[in-house]
Design a protein around this motif. Structure first.
Motif, PDB file in Angstrom:
ATOM      1  N   TRP A 184       6.549 -15.600  46.236  1.00  0.00           N
ATOM      2  CA  TRP A 184       6.972 -14.433  45.468  1.00  0.00           C
ATOM      3  C   TRP A 184       7.135 -13.198  46.357  1.00  0.00           C
ATOM      4  O   TRP A 184       8.010 -12.353  46.110  1.00  0.00           O
ATOM      5  CB  TRP A 184       5.975 -14.157  44.348  1.00  0.00           C
ATOM      6  N   GLU A 185       6.325 -13.090  47.390  1.00  0.00           N
ATOM      7  CA  GLU A 185       6.512 -11.971  48.321  1.00  0.00           C
ATOM      8  C   GLU A 185       7.869 -12.076  49.004  1.00  0.00           C
ATOM      9  O   GLU A 185       8.554 -11.066  49.220  1.00  0.00           O
ATOM     10  CB  GLU A 185       5.388 -11.975  49.358  1.00  0.00           C
TER      11      GLU A 185
ATOM     12  N   ASP B 267       6.772  -4.689  37.918  1.00  0.00           N
ATOM     13  CA  ASP B 267       6.112  -3.390  37.710  1.00  0.00           C
ATOM     14  C   ASP B 267       5.867  -3.131  36.224  1.00  0.00           C
ATOM     15  O   ASP B 267       4.793  -2.666  35.815  1.00  0.00           O
ATOM     16  CB  ASP B 267       6.962  -2.261  38.300  1.00  0.00           C
ATOM     17  N   LYS B 268       6.882  -3.439  35.404  1.00  0.00           N
ATOM     18  CA  LYS B 268       6.773  -3.201  33.963  1.00  0.00           C
ATOM     19  C   LYS B 268       5.692  -4.062  33.329  1.00  0.00           C
ATOM     20  O   LYS B 268       5.007  -3.648  32.393  1.00  0.00           O
ATOM     21  CB  LYS B 268       8.122  -3.470  33.308  1.00  0.00           C
TER      22      LYS B 268
ATOM     23  N   PHE C  38      19.616  -7.663  42.470  1.00  0.00           N
ATOM     24  CA  PHE C  38      18.810  -8.666  41.778  1.00  0.00           C
ATOM     25  C   PHE C  38      17.340  -8.543  42.177  1.00  0.00           C
ATOM     26  O   PHE C  38      16.443  -8.586  41.322  1.00  0.00           O
ATOM     27  CB  PHE C  38      19.332 -10.059  42.105  1.00  0.00           C
ATOM     28  N   ALA C  39      17.068  -8.383  43.472  1.00  0.00           N
ATOM     29  CA  ALA C  39      15.687  -8.234  43.939  1.00  0.00           C
ATOM     30  C   ALA C  39      15.058  -6.968  43.357  1.00  0.00           C
ATOM     31  O   ALA C  39      13.883  -6.959  42.973  1.00  0.00           O
ATOM     32  CB  ALA C  39      15.652  -8.189  45.466  1.00  0.00           C
TER      33      ALA C  39
ATOM     34  N   MET D  95       0.337   4.409  49.755  1.00  0.00           N
ATOM     35  CA  MET D  95       1.288   3.440  50.321  1.00  0.00           C
ATOM     36  C   MET D  95       2.115   2.832  49.185  1.00  0.00           C
ATOM     37  O   MET D  95       1.554   2.392  48.170  1.00  0.00           O
ATOM     38  CB  MET D  95       0.532   2.330  51.063  1.00  0.00           C
ATOM     39  N   PRO D  96       3.457   2.831  49.321  1.00  0.00           N
ATOM     40  CA  PRO D  96       4.280   2.246  48.260  1.00  0.00           C
ATOM     41  C   PRO D  96       3.996   0.760  48.110  1.00  0.00           C
ATOM     42  O   PRO D  96       3.638   0.073  49.063  1.00  0.00           O
ATOM     43  CB  PRO D  96       5.715   2.505  48.755  1.00  0.00           C
ATOM     44  N   ARG D  97       4.175   0.287  46.879  1.00  0.00           N
ATOM     45  CA  ARG D  97       3.874  -1.118  46.605  1.00  0.00           C
ATOM     46  C   ARG D  97       4.883  -2.053  47.256  1.00  0.00           C
ATOM     47  O   ARG D  97       4.538  -3.132  47.712  1.00  0.00           O
ATOM     48  CB  ARG D  97       3.869  -1.334  45.095  1.00  0.00           C
ATOM     49  N   TRP D  98       6.148  -1.625  47.296  1.00  0.00           N
ATOM     50  CA  TRP D  98       7.200  -2.508  47.783  1.00  0.00           C
ATOM     51  C   TRP D  98       7.708  -2.069  49.151  1.00  0.00           C
ATOM     52  O   TRP D  98       7.822  -0.875  49.429  1.00  0.00           O
ATOM     53  CB  TRP D  98       8.383  -2.523  46.805  1.00  0.00           C
TER      54      TRP D  98
END
Length: 334
Positions: free
Chosen positions: A47-48, A27-28, A18-19, A1-4
């Motif tokens: 933050w979500e 991620d970095k 920007f998002a 499942m992708p993180r975002w």
């Protein structure tokens, strides 16, 4: 499942970029959203919303993220300023759309009483243009349409309105006039009670509420103050972040319970962290009759309540009830 999750399609391109950049920084850094929340002082839920494009992060959150990820804050705040302008333009377009809808609804409603709405009678073909009422709305800076020349063969005049309609309009007008006279008479009686001879005979006036700052007096990004904030989300209304501080804190079981206070907005709310799903937290005022505001912990293991207007941080108390049955509160005023 992708993180975002996929960013909303209707998002402004500048805000979308920007998002996306914020996501790359997170991620970095290799940090989880919970870790970012702990290190920046902004909740995981907030933050979500920032990273999923549902809410533009406040400048304070961006500066904090730059410090956590080792990013040059100048570059990041420059991108934030451009996104903030784009976000404001999007909100303005939304507000104008809603205003147009309200105007249309109002005109339609007025048509039921003989106004220029769908329920109003209109002249038939050949009877010439319908004149605009005095002061009528023609749209932004558009003059009333000039009269057209009469048709070569005018159609027979429209049949007269039913007699009952005229009587109904008259009855409505008379009822409105009588109501206005009653209001005026009542105001005169309340003003003249006691004749000024004895101040104790005057009608007592209810104390006025403490005036809240106007929109022009609030810092950029802050959208409410005082009673107008009660029941609202502190992050969505801009009262959190750099405009808030932890006034009091206590430990209830394994959970940490805080009273968060914003002097700028004149409000407080409760926050609980390191909790379990189902635990609840509540904020109350010790100097008012306002209903407490409550928040419930979900899978994120933290939660915060809506805001509550308070005269000072000392007037706010936060209490938690854990699913284990343990209860506890902060000490109001300390």
């Amino acid at each position: 499942m992708p993180r975002w999750k996929a960013l909303p399609e209707e998002l402004d391109p500048q805000v979308r970029e920007f998002a996306t950049q914020l996501r790359r920084l997170v991620d970095k850094s290799g940090l989880s959203i919970a870790a970012v929340a702990d290190r920046t002082g902004y909740s995981k839920t907030s933050w979500e919303r920032y990273l999923n494009g549902r809410l533009l992060a406040p400048k304070g959150a961006i500066v904090a993220l730059a410090e956590v990820t080792g990013t040059n804050p100048l570059h990041l705040t420059t991108m934030w300023e451009l996104s903030e302008r784009a976000w404001s333009r999007s909100e303005m377009r939304h507000d104008m759309t809603m205003e147009a809808i309200r105007i249309t609804q109002a005109r339609d409603a007025l048509g039921e009483f003989g106004g220029d709405g769908p329920g109003a009678s209109r002249p038939g073909p050949g009877t010439g243009p319908r004149p605009a009422a005095s002061g009528g709305w023609h749209g932004p800076e558009s003059p009333a349409a000039p009269p057209r020349p009469p048709a070569a063969s005018p159609a027979p005049p429209a049949p007269p309105a039913a007699p009952g309609r005229g009587r109904r309009r008259t009855a409505i007008f008379v009822a409105a006039l009588v109501g206005a006279l009653l209001v005026i008479a009542g105001a005169v009686l309340l003003t003249d009670l006691g004749g000024g001879a004895d101040d104790t005979a005057k009608v007592a006036e209810s104390p006025s509420a403490k005036p809240s700052p106007t929109a022009s007096e609030l810092p950029a990004g802050v959208k409410c103050a005082g009673d107008d904030c009660t029941g609202e989300d502190p992050e969505l209304m801009g009262c959190g972040g750099e405009f808030a501080e932890t006034a009091t804190t206590t430990k209830v079981g394994t959970a940490v319970v805080e009273v968060r206070y914003s002097e700028t907005c004149g409000v407080a709310w409760a926050r609980i962290t390191e909790a379990a799903p189902g635990d609840t937290v509540e904020i109350t005022s010790t100097q008012g009759d306002d209903q407490p505001q409550t928040g419930t912990v979900n899978a994120d293991k933290d939660a915060y309540t809506p805001m509550l207007a308070v005269p000072s941080a000392a007037a706010a108390e936060a209490c938690a009830t854990l699913t284990t049955g343990v209860e506890g509160c902060t000490t109001a005023g300390g």
